[in-house]
Design a protein around this motif. Structure first.
Motif: not given
Length: 259
Positions: A55-71, A177-189
């Motif tokens: 669900r929204s706010g469950s930490g999905k995007s936070v998790t992948i942003k931690c992987i690349v050091g954005l958080i 890249p060898e890894i791709i992190l997709y954050d909501e790739p189909t949102t709004g489409l």
């Protein structure tokens, strides 16, 4: 459905091979008491497309942003290519980041630059020794990979939502890249464009041999792209399995995603 059969590869895994990403006991709190991640554990295997639901706010995007050091997480371990990215130098982290593509929800294009300039800027930022001809060839190859070579001279304002997603993906692919992190790739489409993007994710995996984490609310995208799915709830992994397994899960909350 033929496309699905064509591009999905056998879900086999070398048991002796280390995960390409491994997260252990990841915690992140915002403010005093907004605990978003409460001990997330996940792995991404080489050649795998892993979908993360929640669900929204469950930490999905936070998790992948931690992987690349954005958080920066409060606690835990994140290994990428067997390197703990929380305990390496900035230079070493940047070397790993080049191997990780991150597709933001918006596509994150520079509005003042043409499509060509957007891609060339990303390329020259990381590969300073390329000639103008080499840059042009790399830009064209990336655009051809997403089916938009004819948009090379357009400005972002001239692109539809689906085209912006594709150009954002081309800009991600240009560094191979060898890894791709997709954050909501189909949102709004719309439904058709969303499926095109989902099929493109499969095409890229097939052609580029990438490993991916896909954050999505779009169950059609999850069904088409996933080798494995994990479900986040209350800051931890609540369920894990294939689409077909989770669709029949005994947990009513898990099944609610598939209804």
């Amino acid at each position: 459905m033929e496309k699905e059969k064509l591009h999905k590869e056998p879900k086999t895994k070398d048991k002796e091979q280390s995960p390409i990403i491994e997260i252990k006991d990841l915690h992140k709190t915002f403010g005093k008491d907004n605990k978003v991640l409460k001990g997330v554990n996940l792995t991404l295997n080489k050649g795998e497309d892993l979908v993360v639901l929640g669900r929204s706010g469950s930490g999905k995007s936070v998790t992948i942003k931690c992987i690349v050091g954005l958080i920066e997480p409060d606690k835990g371990e994140i290994k990428v290519f067997n390197e703990n990215v929380l305990h390496i130098s900035k230079k070493e982290l940047n070397e790993i980041r080049v191997k990780i593509g991150f597709l933001f929800q918006s596509g994150a294009l520079y509005d003042s630059m043409s499509v060509r300039e957007n891609l060339a800027f990303t390329l020259t930022k990381h590969k300073r020794d390329l000639s103008p001809e080499e840059i042009e060839n790399e830009v064209m190859e990336a655009l051809e990979n997403v089916g938009l070579a004819d948009a090379i001279d357009k400005m972002p304002s001239e692109l539809s939502g689906g085209m912006r997603k594709r150009i954002g993906l081309a800009r991600t692919l240009i560094l191979k890249p060898e890894i791709i992190l997709y954050d909501e790739p189909t949102t709004g489409l719309d439904t058709i464009t969303s499926r095109e993007i989902s099929e493109l994710i499969l095409d890229i995996k097939h052609k580029q041999k990438t490993s991916s984490i896909i954050i999505t609310h779009d169950m059609a995208c999850a069904k088409l792209t996933s080798d494995r799915i994990i479900v986040l709830k209350d800051g931890v992994i609540h369920a894990e399995g294939t689409y077909e397994e989770l669709e029949k899960d005994e947990d009513e909350w898990v099944r609610s995603f598939f209804e």
